[in-house]
Design a protein around this motif. Structure first.
Motif, PDB file in Angstrom:
ATOM      1  N   ASN A  20       0.805  -1.222   0.000  1.00 44.49           N
ATOM      2  CA  ASN A  20       0.000   0.000   0.000  1.00 44.49           C
ATOM      3  C   ASN A  20       0.838   1.272   0.000  1.00 44.49           C
ATOM      4  OD1 ASN A  20      -2.622  -1.281   0.000  1.00 44.49           O
ATOM      5  ND2 ASN A  20      -2.133  -1.928   2.072  1.00 44.49           N
ATOM      6  N   ASN A  21       1.797   1.316  -0.897  1.00 49.06           N
ATOM      7  CA  ASN A  21       2.575   2.506  -1.199  1.00 49.06           C
ATOM      8  C   ASN A  21       2.384   2.793  -2.681  1.00 49.06           C
ATOM      9  OD1 ASN A  21       4.390   3.623   1.094  1.00 49.06           O
ATOM     10  ND2 ASN A  21       4.518   1.412   1.338  1.00 49.06           N
ATOM     11  N   ARG A  22       3.202   3.635  -3.232  1.00 51.02           N
ATOM     12  CA  ARG A  22       3.124   3.963  -4.656  1.00 51.02           C
ATOM     13  C   ARG A  22       4.379   3.504  -5.405  1.00 51.02           C
ATOM     14  NH1 ARG A  22       0.505   9.971  -3.774  1.00 51.02           N
ATOM     15  NH2 ARG A  22      -1.422   9.185  -2.876  1.00 51.02           N
ATOM     16  N   ILE A  23       4.989   2.463  -4.914  1.00 46.54           N
ATOM     17  CA  ILE A  23       6.221   1.940  -5.499  1.00 46.54           C
ATOM     18  C   ILE A  23       5.884   1.181  -6.775  1.00 46.54           C
ATOM     19  CG2 ILE A  23       8.154   0.362  -5.137  1.00 46.54           C
ATOM     20  CD1 ILE A  23       7.897   1.043  -2.124  1.00 46.54           C
ATOM     21  N   ARG A  24       6.508   1.585  -7.878  1.00 44.14           N
ATOM     22  CA  ARG A  24       6.276   0.934  -9.177  1.00 44.14           C
ATOM     23  C   ARG A  24       7.422   0.005  -9.559  1.00 44.14           C
ATOM     24  NH1 ARG A  24       1.150   1.575  -9.604  1.00 44.14           N
ATOM     25  NH2 ARG A  24       0.413   3.696  -9.829  1.00 44.14           N
ATOM     26  N   THR A  25       8.632   0.341  -9.145  1.00 48.58           N
ATOM     27  CA  THR A  25       9.805  -0.487  -9.458  1.00 48.58           C
ATOM     28  C   THR A  25      10.677  -0.618  -8.216  1.00 48.58           C
ATOM     29  OG1 THR A  25      11.110   1.409 -10.195  1.00 48.58           O
ATOM     30  CG2 THR A  25       9.855   0.231 -11.886  1.00 48.58           C
ATOM     31  N   ILE A  26      11.427  -1.695  -8.183  1.00 49.05           N
ATOM     32  CA  ILE A  26      12.376  -1.940  -7.095  1.00 49.05           C
ATOM     33  C   ILE A  26      13.780  -1.818  -7.682  1.00 49.05           C
ATOM     34  CG2 ILE A  26      13.214  -3.623  -5.425  1.00 49.05           C
ATOM     35  CD1 ILE A  26      10.421  -2.721  -4.746  1.00 49.05           C
ATOM     36  N   ALA A  27      14.616  -1.020  -7.039  1.00 50.70           N
ATOM     37  CA  ALA A  27      15.989  -0.801  -7.506  1.00 50.70           C
ATOM     38  C   ALA A  27      16.789  -2.110  -7.461  1.00 50.70           C
ATOM     39  CB  ALA A  27      16.674   0.251  -6.647  1.00 50.70           C
ATOM     40  N   PRO A  28      17.694  -2.282  -8.406  1.00 50.86           N
ATOM     41  CA  PRO A  28      18.550  -3.476  -8.404  1.00 50.86           C
ATOM     42  C   PRO A  28      19.379  -3.610  -7.126  1.00 50.86           C
ATOM     43  CG  PRO A  28      18.778  -2.267 -10.466  1.00 50.86           C
ATOM     44  CD  PRO A  28      17.944  -1.425  -9.552  1.00 50.86           C
ATOM     45  N   ASP A  29      19.540  -2.501  -6.406  1.00 55.98           N
ATOM     46  CA  ASP A  29      20.300  -2.523  -5.156  1.00 55.98           C
ATOM     47  C   ASP A  29      19.694  -3.455  -4.113  1.00 55.98           C
ATOM     48  OD1 ASP A  29      22.080  -0.696  -6.187  1.00 55.98           O
ATOM     49  OD2 ASP A  29      21.051   1.028  -5.326  1.00 55.98           O
ATOM     50  N   ILE A  30      18.472  -3.884  -4.331  1.00 57.14           N
ATOM     51  CA  ILE A  30      17.846  -4.802  -3.380  1.00 57.14           C
ATOM     52  C   ILE A  30      18.645  -6.099  -3.271  1.00 57.14           C
ATOM     53  CG2 ILE A  30      16.236  -5.981  -4.939  1.00 57.14           C
ATOM     54  CD1 ILE A  30      14.213  -5.419  -2.428  1.00 57.14           C
ATOM     55  N   ALA A  31      19.434  -6.390  -4.273  1.00 56.74           N
ATOM     56  CA  ALA A  31      20.284  -7.590  -4.255  1.00 56.74           C
ATOM     57  C   ALA A  31      21.334  -7.520  -3.149  1.00 56.74           C
ATOM     58  CB  ALA A  31      20.954  -7.786  -5.610  1.00 56.74           C
ATOM     59  N   GLN A  32      21.590  -6.331  -2.620  1.00 56.53           N
ATOM     60  CA  GLN A  32      22.542  -6.173  -1.512  1.00 56.53           C
ATOM     61  C   GLN A  32      21.986  -6.759  -0.214  1.00 56.53           C
ATOM     62  OE1 GLN A  32      23.845  -2.103  -1.112  1.00 56.53           O
ATOM     63  NE2 GLN A  32      23.916  -1.840  -3.322  1.00 56.53           N
ATOM     64  N   LEU A  33      20.690  -6.946  -0.160  1.00 51.78           N
ATOM     65  CA  LEU A  33      20.050  -7.496   1.035  1.00 51.78           C
ATOM     66  C   LEU A  33      20.085  -9.017   0.960  1.00 51.78           C
ATOM     67  CD1 LEU A  33      16.977  -5.083   1.240  1.00 51.78           C
ATOM     68  CD2 LEU A  33      19.158  -4.925   2.470  1.00 51.78           C
ATOM     69  N   THR A  34      21.235  -9.579   1.196  1.00 48.40           N
ATOM     70  CA  THR A  34      21.440 -11.016   0.990  1.00 48.40           C
ATOM     71  C   THR A  34      20.691 -11.888   1.993  1.00 48.40           C
ATOM     72  OG1 THR A  34      23.473 -10.915   2.301  1.00 48.40           O
ATOM     73  CG2 THR A  34      23.686 -10.672  -0.101  1.00 48.40           C
ATOM     74  N   GLU A  35      20.257 -11.331   3.113  1.00 45.98           N
ATOM     75  CA  GLU A  35      19.493 -12.095   4.108  1.00 45.98           C
ATOM     76  C   GLU A  35      17.986 -11.998   3.882  1.00 45.98           C
ATOM     77  OE1 GLU A  35      20.823 -14.132   6.417  1.00 45.98           O
ATOM     78  OE2 GLU A  35      22.745 -13.657   5.482  1.00 45.98           O
ATOM     79  N   LEU A  36      17.563 -11.158   2.939  1.00 43.10           N
ATOM     80  CA  LEU A  36      16.133 -10.937   2.696  1.00 43.10           C
ATOM     81  C   LEU A  36      15.465 -12.219   2.227  1.00 43.10           C
ATOM     82  CD1 LEU A  36      14.003  -8.672   2.753  1.00 43.10           C
ATOM     83  CD2 LEU A  36      14.396  -8.384   0.315  1.00 43.10           C
TER      84      LEU A  36
END
Length: 86
Positions: free
Chosen positions: A65-81
């Motif tokens: 329930n936000n207005r996020i349309r895309t997720i940055a490639p930097d999310i790959a830095q969250l290796t524990e996610l």
């Protein structure tokens, strides 16, 4: 964040606070590095804050329930996610 984070909690809830801009959120503070669950749902975010990608222990990210349309490639830095709730 101090009002939400008490003691050594590994969860941070900022849901429904009307957060509009990614720049008002700074997750680079050392005191937040242990966070494993972050709930940013029910805000007005259009993208994830860059400092969020510094939360190396983050396992669950909730941004419903936000207005996020895309997720940055930097999310790959969250290796524990393990769970991303959009």
């Amino acid at each position: 964040f101090q009002a939400v984070l008490q003691g050594q909690s590994n969860e941070l809830g900022l849901l429904g606070r009307g957060i509009k801009t990614r720049t008002c959120l700074d997750f680079s503070q050392k005191s937040l590095q242990h966070i494993q669950k972050l709930d940013l749902s029910h805000n007005i975010l259009t993208e994830l804050p860059p400092s969020l990608f510094e939360l190396r222990n983050l396992r669950q990210l909730i941004v419903r329930n936000n207005r996020i349309r895309t997720i940055a490639p930097d999310i790959a830095q969250l290796t524990e996610l393990r769970q991303l709730c959009l």
